[in-house]
Design a protein around this motif. Structure first.
Motif, PDB file in Angstrom:
ATOM      1  N   VAL A  25       6.043 -18.044  30.472  1.00  0.00           N
ATOM      2  CA  VAL A  25       6.570 -17.225  31.562  1.00  0.00           C
ATOM      3  C   VAL A  25       7.913 -17.780  32.010  1.00  0.00           C
ATOM      4  CG1 VAL A  25       4.254 -16.610  32.345  1.00  0.00           C
ATOM      5  CG2 VAL A  25       5.434 -18.560  33.391  1.00  0.00           C
ATOM      6  N   GLN A  26       8.626 -16.968  32.754  1.00  0.00           N
ATOM      7  CA  GLN A  26       9.890 -17.379  33.353  1.00  0.00           C
ATOM      8  C   GLN A  26       9.627 -17.910  34.759  1.00  0.00           C
ATOM      9  OE1 GLN A  26      13.133 -17.217  31.988  1.00  0.00           O
ATOM     10  NE2 GLN A  26      12.049 -16.783  30.076  1.00  0.00           N
ATOM     11  N   GLU A  27      10.442 -18.855  35.166  1.00  0.00           N
ATOM     12  CA  GLU A  27      10.337 -19.385  36.524  1.00  0.00           C
ATOM     13  C   GLU A  27      10.429 -18.241  37.535  1.00  0.00           C
ATOM     14  OE1 GLU A  27      13.354 -22.238  37.370  1.00  0.00           O
ATOM     15  OE2 GLU A  27      12.590 -22.723  39.367  1.00  0.00           O
ATOM     16  N   GLY A  28       9.523 -18.264  38.507  1.00  0.00           N
ATOM     17  CA  GLY A  28       9.509 -17.226  39.525  1.00  0.00           C
ATOM     18  C   GLY A  28       8.519 -16.112  39.243  1.00  0.00           C
ATOM     19  N   ASP A  29       8.118 -15.977  37.972  1.00  0.00           N
ATOM     20  CA  ASP A  29       7.111 -14.966  37.628  1.00  0.00           C
ATOM     21  C   ASP A  29       5.753 -15.379  38.180  1.00  0.00           C
ATOM     22  OD1 ASP A  29       8.290 -14.078  34.257  1.00  0.00           O
ATOM     23  OD2 ASP A  29       9.020 -13.578  36.275  1.00  0.00           O
ATOM     24  N   ASN A  30       4.855 -14.416  38.232  1.00  0.00           N
ATOM     25  CA  ASN A  30       3.449 -14.720  38.520  1.00  0.00           C
ATOM     26  C   ASN A  30       2.720 -14.919  37.196  1.00  0.00           C
ATOM     27  OD1 ASN A  30       3.910 -14.403  41.273  1.00  0.00           O
ATOM     28  ND2 ASN A  30       3.447 -12.223  41.195  1.00  0.00           N
ATOM     29  N   SER A  31       1.848 -15.917  37.133  1.00  0.00           N
ATOM     30  CA  SER A  31       1.091 -16.217  35.917  1.00  0.00           C
ATOM     31  C   SER A  31      -0.383 -15.904  36.144  1.00  0.00           C
ATOM     32  CB  SER A  31       1.233 -17.698  35.550  1.00  0.00           C
ATOM     33  OG  SER A  31       2.580 -18.043  35.345  1.00  0.00           O
ATOM     34  N   ILE A  32      -0.998 -15.402  35.102  1.00  0.00           N
ATOM     35  CA  ILE A  32      -2.444 -15.154  35.151  1.00  0.00           C
ATOM     36  C   ILE A  32      -3.079 -15.788  33.923  1.00  0.00           C
ATOM     37  CG2 ILE A  32      -4.290 -13.456  35.180  1.00  0.00           C
ATOM     38  CD1 ILE A  32      -2.343 -11.497  36.492  1.00  0.00           C
ATOM     39  N   ILE A  33      -3.997 -16.687  34.160  1.00  0.00           N
ATOM     40  CA  ILE A  33      -4.734 -17.348  33.089  1.00  0.00           C
ATOM     41  C   ILE A  33      -6.183 -16.891  33.175  1.00  0.00           C
ATOM     42  CG2 ILE A  33      -5.455 -19.559  32.112  1.00  0.00           C
ATOM     43  CD1 ILE A  33      -2.946 -20.781  33.414  1.00  0.00           C
ATOM     44  N   ASN A  34      -6.716 -16.445  32.058  1.00  0.00           N
ATOM     45  CA  ASN A  34      -8.054 -15.870  32.035  1.00  0.00           C
ATOM     46  C   ASN A  34      -9.078 -16.791  31.382  1.00  0.00           C
ATOM     47  OD1 ASN A  34      -7.445 -13.198  33.148  1.00  0.00           O
ATOM     48  ND2 ASN A  34      -6.177 -12.996  31.319  1.00  0.00           N
ATOM     49  N   SER A  52     -10.411 -15.781  36.533  1.00  0.00           N
ATOM     50  CA  SER A  52      -8.972 -15.846  36.322  1.00  0.00           C
ATOM     51  C   SER A  52      -8.314 -16.727  37.374  1.00  0.00           C
ATOM     52  CB  SER A  52      -8.339 -14.449  36.334  1.00  0.00           C
ATOM     53  OG  SER A  52      -8.397 -13.900  37.633  1.00  0.00           O
ATOM     54  N   LEU A  53      -7.195 -17.298  36.958  1.00  0.00           N
ATOM     55  CA  LEU A  53      -6.374 -18.114  37.844  1.00  0.00           C
ATOM     56  C   LEU A  53      -5.013 -17.454  37.945  1.00  0.00           C
ATOM     57  CD1 LEU A  53      -5.911 -20.797  39.454  1.00  0.00           C
ATOM     58  CD2 LEU A  53      -4.987 -21.731  37.312  1.00  0.00           C
ATOM     59  N   GLN A  54      -4.603 -17.116  39.143  1.00  0.00           N
ATOM     60  CA  GLN A  54      -3.299 -16.519  39.370  1.00  0.00           C
ATOM     61  C   GLN A  54      -2.414 -17.549  40.060  1.00  0.00           C
ATOM     62  OE1 GLN A  54      -3.911 -12.879  41.523  1.00  0.00           O
ATOM     63  NE2 GLN A  54      -5.215 -11.983  39.938  1.00  0.00           N
ATOM     64  N   ILE A  55      -1.235 -17.756  39.492  1.00  0.00           N
ATOM     65  CA  ILE A  55      -0.257 -18.666  40.078  1.00  0.00           C
ATOM     66  C   ILE A  55       0.950 -17.839  40.486  1.00  0.00           C
ATOM     67  CG2 ILE A  55       1.143 -20.736  39.749  1.00  0.00           C
ATOM     68  CD1 ILE A  55      -0.738 -21.535  37.465  1.00  0.00           C
ATOM     69  N   ALA A  56       1.248 -17.867  41.754  1.00  0.00           N
ATOM     70  CA  ALA A  56       2.386 -17.095  42.268  1.00  0.00           C
ATOM     71  C   ALA A  56       3.674 -17.911  42.146  1.00  0.00           C
ATOM     72  CB  ALA A  56       2.146 -16.731  43.720  1.00  0.00           C
ATOM     73  N   ALA A  57       4.771 -17.204  41.867  1.00  0.00           N
ATOM     74  CA  ALA A  57       6.097 -17.833  41.800  1.00  0.00           C
ATOM     75  C   ALA A  57       6.047 -19.109  40.967  1.00  0.00           C
ATOM     76  CB  ALA A  57       6.615 -18.126  43.202  1.00  0.00           C
ATOM     77  N   THR A  58       5.671 -18.956  39.717  1.00  0.00           N
ATOM     78  CA  THR A  58       5.469 -20.092  38.818  1.00  0.00           C
ATOM     79  C   THR A  58       6.727 -20.952  38.725  1.00  0.00           C
ATOM     80  OG1 THR A  58       4.048 -18.618  37.561  1.00  0.00           O
ATOM     81  CG2 THR A  58       4.527 -20.740  36.593  1.00  0.00           C
TER      82      THR A  58
END
Lengths: 113, 113
Positions: B13-22, B74-80
């Protein structure tokens, strides 16, 4: 407040030898679990110690044994080392009655040659 | 035996994106789930946990969602951020697990500046 500490950090052993790894749990914790993490894999549960006794055991041979001391610290012993025993060995501590997350040490990297 | 698994081995992902890990788990009896972050050369670090009587839990920049119907976590990381780059593991405890964790293989999260 010290977290979980493990020693040594790295170790190289020859096939057939024996090794002892050590772990000091987080302050206030009474339960120690050991995990084996092969490269690129998730940790695999080896066994857990509470009140100086092995409380649970994963699918590992008897070559893997352990001990817990009255101060809650623990040792992991592996006899007759195989090349396949090369891995990161992780110690995790918890307070059993609290039934909360485990805190991990940084691990001991064991290489068997 | 039953174990926890992950859908994606690597997520970029790009910095600032939200990430979702399943994560898919197969043991319906598991009642406690934890996400760990593991940086290179370090032991797993607790991120967030959730019990089976909940379907969502939020922390700082992270959210865990649990769907028991389809056995999905799932794990969501905001503003990666670049510092989020690591391997992420989900782990489960199945009663009477006594804090013994079953880990999946992990997902590598790579964050580009």
């Amino acid at each position: 407040d010290a977290g979980v500490t493990q020693s040594p950090t790295h170790l190289i052993k020859t096939r057939g030898q024996q090794v002892t790894l050590r772990c000091s749990p987080k302050s206030g914790h009474d339960t120690v679990s050991w995990y084996q993490q092969a490269l690129g894999q998730g940790p695999q549960f080896i066994f857990q110690y509470y009140e100086e006794e092995e409380r649970q055991r994963g699918n590992f041979p008897d070559r893997f044994s352990g001990h817990q001391f009255p101060n809650y610290s623990s040792e992991l012993n592996v006899n007759a080392l195989l090349l396949g025993d090369s891995a990161l060995y992780l110690c995790a501590s918890t307070l059993l009655i609290a039934d909360t997350e485990a805190f991990f040490g940084q691990g001991t990297r064991l290489t068997v040659v | 035996g039953e174990s926890v698994g992950l859908h994606l081995p690597t997520l970029s992902v790009q910095e600032g994106d939200n990430s979702i890990i399943n994560c898919a788990y197969s043991n319906s009896a598991s009642d406690y789930f934890i996400w760990y972050k593991q940086e290179s050369g370090k032991g797993p670090q607790f991120i967030i946990d959730i019990r089976s009587n909940m379907d969502k839990r939020q922390g700082q920049r992270v959210t865990v969602l649990l769907n028991k119907t389809v056995k999905h976590l799932s794990l969501q990381i905001a503003a990666t951020q670049p510092g989020d780059s690591a391997v992420y593991f989900c782990a489960e405890i199945t009663p009477p697990g006594y804090s013994t964790l079953t880990f999946g293989k992990g997902t590598m999260l790579l964050v580009s500046p």
